[in-house]
Design a protein around this motif. Structure first.
Motif, PDB file in Angstrom:
ATOM      1  N   LEU A   1      69.901 -31.506  -2.997  1.00 18.45           N
ATOM      2  CA  LEU A   1      70.072 -31.072  -1.611  1.00 18.45           C
ATOM      3  C   LEU A   1      70.146 -32.278  -0.690  1.00 18.45           C
ATOM      4  O   LEU A   1      69.496 -33.285  -0.914  1.00 18.45           O
ATOM      5  CB  LEU A   1      68.910 -30.170  -1.191  1.00 18.45           C
ATOM      6  CG  LEU A   1      68.683 -28.906  -2.025  1.00 18.45           C
ATOM      7  CD1 LEU A   1      67.479 -28.137  -1.471  1.00 18.45           C
ATOM      8  CD2 LEU A   1      69.917 -28.028  -2.046  1.00 18.45           C
TER       9      LEU A   1
ATOM     10  N   SER B   1      63.987 -32.236  -2.995  1.00 19.64           N
ATOM     11  CA  SER B   1      64.136 -31.146  -3.954  1.00 19.64           C
ATOM     12  C   SER B   1      63.890 -31.685  -5.350  1.00 19.64           C
ATOM     13  O   SER B   1      63.964 -32.892  -5.596  1.00 19.64           O
ATOM     14  CB  SER B   1      65.534 -30.523  -3.877  1.00 19.64           C
ATOM     15  OG  SER B   1      66.539 -31.474  -4.205  1.00 19.64           O
TER      16      SER B   1
ATOM     17  N   ARG C   1      72.340 -25.163  -5.469  1.00 15.49           N
ATOM     18  CA  ARG C   1      72.449 -26.059  -4.308  1.00 15.49           C
ATOM     19  C   ARG C   1      72.937 -25.304  -3.071  1.00 15.49           C
ATOM     20  O   ARG C   1      72.335 -25.396  -1.993  1.00 15.49           O
ATOM     21  CB  ARG C   1      73.423 -27.193  -4.633  1.00 15.49           C
ATOM     22  CG  ARG C   1      73.676 -28.178  -3.492  1.00 15.49           C
ATOM     23  CD  ARG C   1      74.933 -28.976  -3.787  1.00 15.49           C
ATOM     24  NE  ARG C   1      76.120 -28.114  -3.843  1.00 15.49           N
ATOM     25  CZ  ARG C   1      77.152 -28.309  -4.658  1.00 15.49           C
ATOM     26  NH1 ARG C   1      77.169 -29.326  -5.496  1.00 15.49           N
ATOM     27  NH2 ARG C   1      78.188 -27.478  -4.629  1.00 15.49           N
TER      28      ARG C   1
ATOM     29  N   SER D   1      70.677 -24.377   0.142  1.00 13.17           N
ATOM     30  CA  SER D   1      71.074 -25.027   1.393  1.00 13.17           C
ATOM     31  C   SER D   1      71.184 -24.007   2.517  1.00 13.17           C
ATOM     32  O   SER D   1      70.697 -24.228   3.635  1.00 13.17           O
ATOM     33  CB  SER D   1      72.403 -25.762   1.212  1.00 13.17           C
ATOM     34  OG  SER D   1      72.281 -26.820   0.290  1.00 13.17           O
TER      35      SER D   1
END
Length: 735
Positions: A596, A601, A662, A666
């Motif tokens: 990220l 992360s 991801r 996000s």
């Protein structure tokens, strides 16, 4: 002699008319206390009506089945579920027109008579006698309400519904006695309110509020004169007067109601004529029932809520009681589902995996420290058509899921955590060759596991040759390192750690105590893996997944709901060390594509033998998520395959599940705090070692003669694990 049907004998309706006629003439009903003795009417034979005085005095009124609303954590509606679409409202929330219309057409003398309308009965008897048939009934609104109570009590049981509606003297006697009771106890306004809430208006709409929504997309309090007359007219025969199927017949019936309202002075003749000239204008809202209508792809989460409810004794001692409560509805269920997270999960899945791809994907995100399920979705929509499914690929079998999927190398951090808790130094090195035989024996909770001596395990790439310490071995997902690690600490600490982290088999069976578990050879679900990894993010504290925040019943009373059960799975030092190891995976290891931007992360990739499944499981301090990609039927190997429009020679955990994770994370975390993951300093011996004999100095000791086995076959090498099918492979269990 009374007129008889062909074949002899009076019709049931004629018998009932005679029964009521005799009752009236006898004057018993007039007194409101009793009916003629059963014997006087020849009703004492076996199977006939019981005596009036033998009928229980109190009518048991079941709770009206209503819609249950399932809401997300912010109060947005996910779905409505119901066995009968009904929303109970008070008289003040009903248009005055509908109250007048239903009385005018169904029981114009409602406010003048008691439970039984003697004048109406005499009028009906006279009318029927003149016509030689049954052309007019005499049931009061109160009697109709009682009959509807019988029907409601019958539920969806066809036999009980038939008994509740059968044209027999026995049912009529009960109806009459209970009508007397209801009149005494409730009064006219309450009876009218109850009647308008219980009666059926066709098109799956029960009660006036649901009917107003169904036909006109408005609340019952906003119905105008013409709309009210139309709905009041439907009640006598919902199929015959259905305005969707026969607008002409519905119009005639509406106009009849309007004229009747004028006859009884509820409206003027001019009002009736003006309303009758207007065409019917519907604004139909189609029934939206069940999880199949859930918003933002939350059908599987919705179904999970139902499964939780039916399986939890908080909502009733037996499943039968809980099912009855669910079907009665009227509840408002606020869930843990975060709409931002759910939309992000579903959008990412849609972007990366198409619903008609040969494989599917499922993703779940939970909140560390609480166990709250924030998002749950999958690439194949909830439904019964082609490329749809009602199997929740994110959960265990007993919660509506499938058999689970091999997690591959995403299980390795569990082994690492167990080793750290046993005192293993994260700088511990093992030779970690490209290929090696499994050491044997290996200690289990119940004794020792011994291999046959023929099993080998190998790494993904021939270039992966140790020695490695834990950080680099985790970043590169070195199989031979973790096989040596579990052979040193034994299987039992790993089994215990998995249990503390809530990591269990999807089929409900106990974890098999075999060394191959280090390579992820036992099927698990995305929800299990996400909740387990959340313990790393929460300082070592595991919280069981929870989906329900609160429930209120139809009366607004709060129900007790199941809460997450939290426990310490590992020390904070261990969880912080795992954070360090798994940050390395997304920064410099196999999980780079999942990293990220702008926030800490950590995570781990996983790919099984023969590419039957690929995973990425990772977390930040405020969210932990798991993504699986594969064939739910465990048949399609992910070689030479196109997923989401992207061709792959072979699928890895990094290149498909990683980007899904991801993008989902996000979007879920956009605009939210980005705290740092707590870590520890770990030296990497590989960077400091010297060539030649000096290279072995300081290296951790590997204990020869103790080992485990993997499982499965790898194309071009590996082995077959006795007692395990190829699909349970783990010799190259996750890279």
């Amino acid at each position: 002699m009374p007129k008889k049907r062909d074949g002899g004998g009076q019709s049931r309706t004629q018998q009932a008319a005679k029964f009521l006629g005799v009752s009236v003439l006898a004057g018993a009903v007039l007194a409101g206390l009793a009916l003629p003795a059963a014997g006087a009417l020849g009703l004492t034979a076996k199977g006939s009506v019981e005596g009036f005085d033998d009928i229980p005095a109190n009518l048991k009124t079941p709770p009206l089945s209503q819609r249950t609303r399932i809401l997300d954590s912010r109060g947005g509606e996910i779905a409505k579920v119901y066995s009968r679409d009904r929303t109970v409202v008070g008289l003040k929330d009903m248009s005055p027109y509908i109250r007048k219309a239903i009385v005018a057409i169904e029981d114009a003398r409602f406010y003048q008579h008691g439970a039984i309308d003697l004048k109406g009965i005499l009028r009906a008897l006279n009318k029927n006698a003149q016509s030689g048939a049954v052309s007019q009934g005499a049931s009061t609104l109160t009697q109709q309400y009682v009959k509807n109570v019988f029907i409601e009590e019958a539920g969806d049981n066809p036999d009980k519904v038939a008994q509740a509606t059968q044209q027999t003297l026995g049912r009529k006697v009960k109806e009459l006695k209970y009508a007397i009771q209801v009149e005494k106890e409730l009064g006219k306004r309450k009876i009218l309110q109850n009647y308008l809430n219980i009666t059926f208006f066709g098109q799956q709409a029960y009660g006036i509020e649901a009917a107003a929504q169904r036909y006109f997309s408005k609340h019952a309090k906003d119905l105008n004169l013409g709309e009210s007359a139309l709905l009041a007219g439907i009640v006598q025969s919902p199929s015959r007067y259905d305005p969707l199927n026969d607008p002409q017949e519905a119009t005639r019936r509406r106009n009849t109601v309007l004229q009747r309202m004028a006859d009884v002075k509820d409206i003027t003749r001019e009002q009736a004529d003006a309303a009758a000239k207007k065409p019917i204008k519907l604004a139909v809202s189609r029934p939206k029932n069940g999880c199949i209508t859930a918003t933002h792809g939350a059908g599987f989460f919705c179904d999970y809520i139902r499964t939780v409810f039916l399986g939890d004794k908080s909502f009733g001692k037996s499943r039968k009681v809980r099912l009855k409560r669910w079907n009665e509805g009227g509840m408002t269920i606020r869930t843990t589902l975060d709409p931002q997270t759910q939309q992000s999960v579903q959008a990412s899945l849609k972007d990366h995996v198409y619903d008609d791809d040969p494989v599917a994907s499922a993703a779940t995100i939970v909140e560390p420290g609480t166990g709250k399920i924030l998002g749950m979705g999958q690439s194949r929509p909830y439904g019964f058509r082609e490329n749809e499914t009602v199997i929740n690929l994110s959960v265990n079998h007993d919660m509506g899921g499938g058999a689970g999927y091999l997690p591959g190398s995403t299980f390795k951090p569990v082994v690492a955590a167990a080793a750290l808790e046993q005192g293993t130094d994260p700088e511990q090195e093992y030779p970690s060759p490209y290929r090696m035989p499994y050491p044997s024996p290996v200690q289990t909770c119940d004794g020792e596991w011994r291999g046959s001596g023929s099993e080998n395990v190998e790494n993904e790439n021939k270039e992966e040759v140790g020695p490695y310490a834990m950080k680099e071995a985790t970043a590169k997902s070195v199989n031979t390192y973790f096989v040596q690690l579990i052979s040193d600490i034994g299987v039992c600490p790993v089994v215990n750690m998995a249990q503390k982290m809530g990591i269990e088999r999807a089929d409900g069976k106990a974890l098999q105590q075999v060394p191959s578990m280090t390579l992820g050879t036992q099927e698990m679900s995305p929800l299990t893996m996400a909740a387990g990894y959340a313990a790393f993010a929460a300082g070592g504290r595991y919280c069981s997944p929870v989906a329900i925040e609160s429930i209120t019943d139809a009366r607004g009373r709060a129900l007790k709901v199941p809460r997450s059960s939290c426990r310490t799975a590992m020390s904070k030092k261990t969880s912080d060390t795992i954070n360090t190891l798994l940050k390395g995976v997304v920064e410099d290891g196999t999980g780079k594509e999942a990293g990220l931007k702008g926030r800490d992360s950590a995570g781990k990739t996983g790919t099984t033998d023969s590419r039957y499944a690929a995973w990425f499981v990772g977390y930040t301090p405020n969210a932990a998520g798991a993504v699986w990609v594969g064939d739910p039927q465990h048949k399609r190997k992910m070689y030479d395959i196109t997923i989401g429009g992207v061709p792959h020679d072979k699928v890895y955990g990094a290149d498909t599940p990683g980007p899904i994770w991801r993008d989902a994370m996000s979007g879920a975390l956009a605009g939210r705090p980005a705290p740092a993951l707590p870590t520890v300093a770990i030296d990497d011996p590989a960077k400091d070692k010297v060539q030649g004999d000096e290279g072995d100095k300081g290296r951790g000791k590997h204990k020869p003669g103790r080992g485990g086995h993997g499982g499965g076959n790898k194309p071009g090498g590996g082995f077959h694990l006795p007692g395990f099918p190829d699909i349970l492979g783990g010799g190259n269990g996750g890279w």
